[in-house]
Scaffold this motif. Structure first.
Motif, PDB file in Angstrom:
ATOM      1  N   THR A   1       2.665  54.059  43.942  1.00 57.06           N
ATOM      2  CA  THR A   1       4.100  55.021  44.731  1.00 57.06           C
ATOM      3  C   THR A   1       5.015  54.172  43.189  1.00 57.06           C
ATOM      4  OG1 THR A   1       5.054  52.888  45.211  1.00 57.06           O
ATOM      5  CG2 THR A   1       3.856  54.253  47.190  1.00 57.06           C
ATOM      6  N   ARG A   2       6.103  55.280  43.010  1.00 58.89           N
ATOM      7  CA  ARG A   2       6.893  55.413  41.818  1.00 58.89           C
ATOM      8  C   ARG A   2       7.416  54.330  42.483  1.00 58.89           C
ATOM      9  NH1 ARG A   2      10.914  59.789  42.357  1.00 58.89           N
ATOM     10  NH2 ARG A   2       8.758  61.297  41.757  1.00 58.89           N
ATOM     11  N   LEU A   3       8.450  53.276  43.896  1.00 60.13           N
ATOM     12  CA  LEU A   3       8.912  52.386  43.706  1.00 60.13           C
ATOM     13  C   LEU A   3       7.548  51.171  43.342  1.00 60.13           C
ATOM     14  CD1 LEU A   3      10.996  50.400  45.025  1.00 60.13           C
ATOM     15  CD2 LEU A   3       9.715  50.556  47.230  1.00 60.13           C
ATOM     16  N   GLN A   4       6.617  51.097  43.461  1.00 64.27           N
ATOM     17  CA  GLN A   4       5.531  49.867  43.704  1.00 64.27           C
ATOM     18  C   GLN A   4       5.336  50.374  42.389  1.00 64.27           C
ATOM     19  OE1 GLN A   4       1.805  50.621  45.295  1.00 64.27           O
ATOM     20  NE2 GLN A   4       1.414  48.493  44.914  1.00 64.27           N
TER      21      GLN A   4
ATOM     22  N   SER B   1      20.559  66.456  53.464  1.00 69.96           N
ATOM     23  CA  SER B   1      21.976  66.845  52.791  1.00 69.96           C
ATOM     24  C   SER B   1      22.379  66.140  52.087  1.00 69.96           C
ATOM     25  CB  SER B   1      23.235  67.345  53.643  1.00 69.96           C
ATOM     26  OG  SER B   1      23.571  67.106  54.480  1.00 69.96           O
ATOM     27  N   VAL B   2      22.668  65.285  52.930  1.00 68.97           N
ATOM     28  CA  VAL B   2      22.533  63.283  52.491  1.00 68.97           C
ATOM     29  C   VAL B   2      21.986  62.695  51.398  1.00 68.97           C
ATOM     30  CG1 VAL B   2      22.806  60.445  52.633  1.00 68.97           C
ATOM     31  CG2 VAL B   2      24.297  62.450  54.186  1.00 68.97           C
ATOM     32  N   ALA B   3      20.403  63.097  51.519  1.00 72.89           N
ATOM     33  CA  ALA B   3      19.435  62.378  50.890  1.00 72.89           C
ATOM     34  C   ALA B   3      19.032  63.378  49.529  1.00 72.89           C
ATOM     35  CB  ALA B   3      17.929  62.760  51.190  1.00 72.89           C
ATOM     36  N   GLN B   4      19.757  64.073  49.324  1.00 68.51           N
ATOM     37  CA  GLN B   4      19.759  65.142  48.380  1.00 68.51           C
ATOM     38  C   GLN B   4      20.635  64.664  47.418  1.00 68.51           C
ATOM     39  OE1 GLN B   4      17.607  67.557  47.161  1.00 68.51           O
ATOM     40  NE2 GLN B   4      16.105  68.129  49.079  1.00 68.51           N
ATOM     41  N   THR B   5      22.175  63.935  47.383  1.00 63.94           N
ATOM     42  CA  THR B   5      22.755  63.430  46.664  1.00 63.94           C
ATOM     43  C   THR B   5      22.330  62.037  46.398  1.00 63.94           C
ATOM     44  OG1 THR B   5      24.105  62.269  48.122  1.00 63.94           O
ATOM     45  CG2 THR B   5      24.831  64.037  48.135  1.00 63.94           C
ATOM     46  N   LEU B   6      21.470  61.975  46.655  1.00 66.12           N
ATOM     47  CA  LEU B   6      20.523  60.781  46.004  1.00 66.12           C
ATOM     48  C   LEU B   6      19.198  61.211  45.011  1.00 66.12           C
ATOM     49  CD1 LEU B   6      20.346  58.510  49.170  1.00 66.12           C
ATOM     50  CD2 LEU B   6      22.314  58.194  47.428  1.00 66.12           C
ATOM     51  N   ARG B   7      19.262  62.536  44.787  1.00 65.48           N
ATOM     52  CA  ARG B   7      17.866  62.918  44.156  1.00 65.48           C
ATOM     53  C   ARG B   7      17.801  62.033  42.640  1.00 65.48           C
ATOM     54  NH1 ARG B   7      13.423  65.762  45.118  1.00 65.48           N
ATOM     55  NH2 ARG B   7      14.570  67.007  46.809  1.00 65.48           N
ATOM     56  N   GLY B   8      17.125  61.891  41.944  1.00 69.85           N
ATOM     57  CA  GLY B   8      16.837  60.671  40.278  1.00 69.85           C
ATOM     58  C   GLY B   8      17.767  60.135  40.191  1.00 69.85           C
ATOM     59  N   ARG B   9      18.220  59.254  41.513  1.00 68.64           N
ATOM     60  CA  ARG B   9      19.442  57.895  40.848  1.00 68.64           C
ATOM     61  C   ARG B   9      18.628  56.714  41.769  1.00 68.64           C
ATOM     62  NH1 ARG B   9      24.446  58.905  39.194  1.00 68.64           N
ATOM     63  NH2 ARG B   9      23.792  56.759  38.785  1.00 68.64           N
TER      64      ARG B   9
ATOM     65  N   HIS C   1      14.568  55.074  43.302  1.00 69.54           N
ATOM     66  CA  HIS C   1      13.526  54.986  43.343  1.00 69.54           C
ATOM     67  C   HIS C   1      13.080  55.789  44.957  1.00 69.54           C
ATOM     68  CE1 HIS C   1      14.290  51.949  40.103  1.00 69.54           C
ATOM     69  NE2 HIS C   1      12.873  52.568  39.179  1.00 69.54           N
ATOM     70  N   ALA C   2      14.339  54.645  46.437  1.00 66.55           N
ATOM     71  CA  ALA C   2      12.725  55.241  47.705  1.00 66.55           C
ATOM     72  C   ALA C   2      14.533  54.631  47.959  1.00 66.55           C
ATOM     73  CB  ALA C   2      12.298  54.147  47.521  1.00 66.55           C
ATOM     74  N   ILE C   3      14.207  55.813  49.112  1.00 67.84           N
ATOM     75  CA  ILE C   3      15.132  56.300  50.048  1.00 67.84           C
ATOM     76  C   ILE C   3      14.581  55.625  51.568  1.00 67.84           C
ATOM     77  CG2 ILE C   3      16.539  57.765  51.939  1.00 67.84           C
ATOM     78  CD1 ILE C   3      16.315  59.831  49.829  1.00 67.84           C
ATOM     79  N   ASN C   4      15.631  54.344  51.545  1.00 62.68           N
ATOM     80  CA  ASN C   4      14.997  53.545  52.619  1.00 62.68           C
ATOM     81  C   ASN C   4      15.084  53.976  54.175  1.00 62.68           C
ATOM     82  OD1 ASN C   4      14.720  51.349  54.825  1.00 62.68           O
ATOM     83  ND2 ASN C   4      14.269  49.998  52.767  1.00 62.68           N
TER      84      ASN C   4
ATOM     85  N   VAL D   1      11.134  54.723  51.852  1.00 63.82           N
ATOM     86  CA  VAL D   1      10.230  53.826  51.557  1.00 63.82           C
ATOM     87  C   VAL D   1      10.719  53.395  54.054  1.00 63.82           C
ATOM     88  CG1 VAL D   1      10.870  50.854  52.168  1.00 63.82           C
ATOM     89  CG2 VAL D   1      11.690  51.991  50.341  1.00 63.82           C
ATOM     90  N   CYS D   2       9.757  53.372  54.277  1.00 68.83           N
ATOM     91  CA  CYS D   2       9.315  53.542  56.240  1.00 68.83           C
ATOM     92  C   CYS D   2       9.685  52.210  56.569  1.00 68.83           C
ATOM     93  CB  CYS D   2       8.295  54.171  56.462  1.00 68.83           C
ATOM     94  SG  CYS D   2       8.147  55.030  58.245  1.00 68.83           S
ATOM     95  N   GLN D   3      10.568  51.997  57.490  1.00 71.35           N
ATOM     96  CA  GLN D   3      10.721  51.260  57.993  1.00 71.35           C
ATOM     97  C   GLN D   3       9.568  50.571  59.770  1.00 71.35           C
ATOM     98  OE1 GLN D   3      15.223  49.616  58.561  1.00 71.35           O
ATOM     99  NE2 GLN D   3      15.665  50.026  56.703  1.00 71.35           N
ATOM    100  N   MET D   4       9.374  49.885  59.539  1.00 72.12           N
ATOM    101  CA  MET D   4       8.693  49.564  60.568  1.00 72.12           C
ATOM    102  C   MET D   4       9.350  48.479  61.878  1.00 72.12           C
ATOM    103  SD  MET D   4       4.870  50.276  61.856  1.00 72.12           S
ATOM    104  CE  MET D   4       5.141  52.358  60.792  1.00 72.12           C
ATOM    105  N   THR D   5       9.125  48.447  63.038  1.00 75.65           N
ATOM    106  CA  THR D   5      10.302  47.396  63.551  1.00 75.65           C
ATOM    107  C   THR D   5       8.629  47.083  64.297  1.00 75.65           C
ATOM    108  OG1 THR D   5      10.758  48.287  65.126  1.00 75.65           O
ATOM    109  CG2 THR D   5      12.078  47.827  63.742  1.00 75.65           C
TER     110      THR D   5
END
Length: 306
Positions: free
Chosen positions: A3-6, A33-41, A43-46, A74-78
């Motif tokens: 992955t990009r993060l890895q 819409s929130v996530a789009q503001t983070l594009r390019g800033r 490595h991953a959205i948690n 990043v998919c959280q899993m509890t």
């Protein structure tokens, strides 16, 4: 393919993730819409998984929606809500859907949330979940039976709290998660950077695993007091509360404080995890003030992802 993060972790880049809450309902537009503001800033959205035991859309579904828009997650899993079968089923599903970054968590207690009448599962906890992911990556299930349709290739991370009051407990838990296969660590909210420095020196040492310091956007003195009252193990220092209280624009002061904390973290560890609840749109401004340039990878992962 990693992955990009890895890949960024392997390259020893300064890692940036940001926390986004899934919708409460079936419409993902606000999350998108929130996530789009983070594009390019980042490595991953948690994406949180029932954080504070409050009902939200599943992290798995929300991650797929975001990743279909070319945003790595990043998919959280509890372990709170799933038994051993369900955990393995969801992990295999994540792999098939292209969601390879997983944050393995025990999960907040049911009584902390909005459905106290629900029943917790806790068939596993975070260390044993990491061990399970390690087994699945090696091509066997929890019973050591082979995965006849292919091993997984999940990039598993774990939570850590450098401000834990029990130093010996912190060391023991970190070592357990490291041995169980954690490839990166995301910290709880950090306010004591001397403590973080000590943690990096005395606990992390030569583990060579990225630590992402948790940076929280404080919106006001009232917000800081609320966190001190309601978030166990966190104590916002009085000097920060006074800065917020005296500021003409407390929210902008909070942005400045977060940027300063990103700069401090950059000197100590390999990344930051940004938490700006309901103001995720301010994360790019925090990064700009901290001197963190936009990331130099392509702005999307492509169209038509599974």
């Amino acid at each position: 393919m990693p992955t990009r993060l890895q890949q960024a972790a392997q390259n020893q880049d300064f890692l940036i993730t940001a926390e986004v809450t899934p919708p409460k309902g079936g419409d993902p537009q606000r999350m998108l819409s929130v996530a789009q503001t983070l594009r390019g800033r980042v490595h991953a959205i948690n994406v949180t998984d029932g954080s504070r035991a409050v009902l939200r859309m599943s992290s798995l579904a929300a991650c797929l929606i975001l990743q279909n828009q070319g945003l790595e997650t990043v998919c959280q899993m509890t372990c709170r809500d799933r038994n051993l079968i369900a955990l393995q089923a969801d992990l295999m599903g994540a792999q098939a859907l292209g969601l390879h970054n997983i944050l393995a968590l025990t999960g907040d207690p049911i009584k902390a949330g909005d459905h106290p009448q629900a029943r917790a599962v806790y068939n596993l906890e975070s260390v044993r979940l990491l061990q399970l992911i390690q087994s699945l990556n090696q091509g066997v299930d929890a019973n050591q039976a082979p995965l006849t349709d292919g091993a997984l290739t999940l990039f598993a991370g774990a939570a850590v709290d450098p401000q834990s009051k029990s130093w010996s407990g912190l060391q023991r838990r970190f070592e357990q998660k490291l041995q169980a296969g954690a490839q990166f660590f995301q910290s709880q909210l950090i306010t004591d950077f001397e403590r973080l420095d000590k943690f990096m020196t005395q606990v992390v040492g030569g583990s060579h695993k990225p630590i992402l310091a948790g940076i929280f956007l404080l919106k006001s003195a009232k917000n800081a007091h609320f966190i001190n009252r309601n978030v166990p193990g966190v104590e916002i220092p009085e000097h920060l509360i006074q800065r917020l209280a005296k500021a003409a624009d407390p929210l902008q002061e909070g942005v400045q404080i977060a940027a300063e904390q990103v700069q401090l973290a950059r000197q100590l560890c390999q990344g930051v995890h940004l938490m700006a609840v309901k103001r995720e749109d301010l994360i790019p401004q925090i990064l700009d003030l901290a001197g963190i340039a936009p990331l130099d990878f392509p702005s999307d992962l492509g169209e038509g992802l599974p």
